[in-house]
Design a protein around this motif. Sequence first.
Motif, short mmCIF file in Angstrom:
data_model
loop_
_atom_site.label_atom_id
_atom_site.label_comp_id
_atom_site.label_asym_id
_atom_site.label_seq_id
_atom_site.Cartn_x
_atom_site.Cartn_y
_atom_site.Cartn_z
N GLY A 59 0.84 -1.20 0.00
CA GLY A 59 0.00 0.00 0.00
C GLY A 59 0.87 1.25 0.00
O GLY A 59 1.71 1.43 -0.88
N THR A 60 0.70 2.09 1.02
CA THR A 60 1.48 3.33 1.11
C THR A 60 2.69 3.18 2.02
O THR A 60 3.27 4.17 2.46
CB THR A 60 0.60 4.49 1.64
N GLU A 61 3.08 1.93 2.29
CA GLU A 61 4.22 1.68 3.17
C GLU A 61 5.36 1.02 2.41
O GLU A 61 5.15 0.35 1.40
CB GLU A 61 3.81 0.74 4.31
N ILE A 62 6.56 1.22 2.94
CA ILE A 62 7.75 0.59 2.39
C ILE A 62 8.48 -0.14 3.52
O ILE A 62 8.52 0.35 4.66
CB ILE A 62 8.68 1.63 1.72
N LEU A 63 9.01 -1.30 3.22
CA LEU A 63 9.76 -2.07 4.20
C LEU A 63 11.22 -1.66 4.16
O LEU A 63 11.85 -1.69 3.10
CB LEU A 63 9.64 -3.58 3.91
N LEU A 64 11.75 -1.29 5.30
CA LEU A 64 13.16 -0.95 5.42
C LEU A 64 13.77 -1.75 6.55
O LEU A 64 13.09 -2.14 7.50
CB LEU A 64 13.35 0.54 5.70
N VAL A 65 15.07 -2.01 6.41
CA VAL A 65 15.82 -2.70 7.45
C VAL A 65 16.89 -1.76 7.98
O VAL A 65 17.31 -0.82 7.30
CB VAL A 65 16.46 -4.01 6.92
N GLN A 66 17.33 -2.03 9.19
CA GLN A 66 18.46 -1.30 9.76
C GLN A 66 19.62 -2.29 9.86
O GLN A 66 19.52 -3.30 10.57
CB GLN A 66 18.13 -0.74 11.14
N ARG A 67 20.68 -2.02 9.11
CA ARG A 67 21.80 -2.94 9.02
C ARG A 67 22.53 -3.07 10.35
O ARG A 67 22.72 -2.09 11.06
CB ARG A 67 22.78 -2.45 7.94
N ALA A 68 22.97 -4.27 10.66
CA ALA A 68 23.70 -4.53 11.90
C ALA A 68 25.12 -3.97 11.86
O ALA A 68 25.65 -3.57 12.89
CB ALA A 68 23.73 -6.03 12.20
N ASP A 69 25.73 -3.91 10.66
CA ASP A 69 27.13 -3.49 10.58
C ASP A 69 27.34 -1.99 10.73
O ASP A 69 28.32 -1.55 11.30
CB ASP A 69 27.79 -4.00 9.30
N ASN A 70 26.40 -1.18 10.22
CA ASN A 70 26.59 0.27 10.30
C ASN A 70 25.36 1.02 10.81
O ASN A 70 25.36 2.24 10.87
CB ASN A 70 27.01 0.82 8.93
N LEU A 71 24.31 0.28 11.16
CA LEU A 71 23.06 0.81 11.71
C LEU A 71 22.32 1.76 10.76
O LEU A 71 21.46 2.52 11.19
CB LEU A 71 23.30 1.48 13.07
N LYS A 72 22.64 1.69 9.47
CA LYS A 72 21.96 2.54 8.50
C LYS A 72 20.70 1.86 7.98
O LYS A 72 20.63 0.65 7.86
CB LYS A 72 22.89 2.86 7.33
N GLY A 73 19.69 2.68 7.67
CA GLY A 73 18.45 2.18 7.11
C GLY A 73 18.57 2.02 5.61
O GLY A 73 19.12 2.89 4.93
N THR A 74 18.05 0.91 5.10
CA THR A 74 18.08 0.62 3.67
C THR A 74 16.91 -0.28 3.30
O THR A 74 16.33 -0.93 4.16
CB THR A 74 19.38 -0.13 3.24
N PRO A 75 16.60 -0.36 2.01
CA PRO A 75 15.76 -1.48 1.57
C PRO A 75 16.56 -2.77 1.76
O PRO A 75 17.75 -2.74 2.06
CB PRO A 75 15.55 -1.19 0.08
N VAL A 76 15.93 -3.89 1.57
CA VAL A 76 16.63 -5.17 1.64
C VAL A 76 17.63 -5.24 0.48
O VAL A 76 17.28 -4.90 -0.65
CB VAL A 76 15.62 -6.34 1.57
N THR A 77 18.85 -5.66 0.76
CA THR A 77 19.87 -5.79 -0.27
C THR A 77 20.60 -7.13 -0.09
O THR A 77 20.55 -7.73 0.98
CB THR A 77 20.92 -4.66 -0.21
N GLY A 78 21.27 -7.56 -1.15
CA GLY A 78 22.03 -8.80 -1.03
C GLY A 78 22.80 -9.12 -2.29
O GLY A 78 22.68 -8.44 -3.31
N ILE A 79 23.60 -10.16 -2.20
CA ILE A 79 24.42 -10.63 -3.31
C ILE A 79 23.66 -11.71 -4.08
O ILE A 79 23.05 -12.60 -3.47
CB ILE A 79 25.77 -11.17 -2.79
N ILE A 80 23.72 -11.62 -5.39
CA ILE A 80 23.08 -12.62 -6.25
C ILE A 80 24.02 -13.82 -6.34
O ILE A 80 25.21 -13.68 -6.63
CB ILE A 80 22.81 -12.04 -7.65
N ASP A 81 23.49 -15.00 -6.07
CA ASP A 81 24.29 -16.23 -6.17
C ASP A 81 24.56 -16.57 -7.63
O ASP A 81 23.77 -16.21 -8.51
CB ASP A 81 23.56 -17.40 -5.51
#
Length: 155
Positions: A31-53
């Motif tokens: 809806g009108t919301e976005i999911l963000l995470v707070q990274r454990a390594d630097n405590l910065k907020g981001t969308p979900v990110t990762g490495i493609i296998d």
Amino acid sequence: MAIPDFVVSLRSKIGTDPLWLSGVTAVITRGTEILLVQRADNLKGTPVTGIIDPGEHPAVAGAREALEEANVVVTPTKLALVAVTSPVTYENGDVTQYLDLTFHFDWVSGDPYPTDGENVQARWFELDDLPQMSQEMRGRISAALSDDPAAAFSF
């Protein structure tokens, strides 16, 4: 941060030399919301990110990362942005640069919470009330939320 086995194997051969990897950013909305995470390594907020296998489809990688990092099931709606990050030097001296593919995903199910230790928080934010984050991440979000059906290219 969890390092994929294939990266560990490559690092055993090349040491800390620059390594080119493919990454994915999952901009997930409900809806009108976005999911963000707070990274454990630097405590910065981001969308979900990762490495493609190796051999993994980028959209599948984004959905996998969403489930692994935030406990949510998502479905991709579009490839929004193709970009190259600046080189990143990690605390251990490893140097990496990423081809980042940013996708927009629709939330399907699941209550977000950090599941794999890479993040300390995973939660919904109203699109008009985002927390402080880097301009790079704001650009990824903006591209994913754009009405333009074509992917943008960042040079």
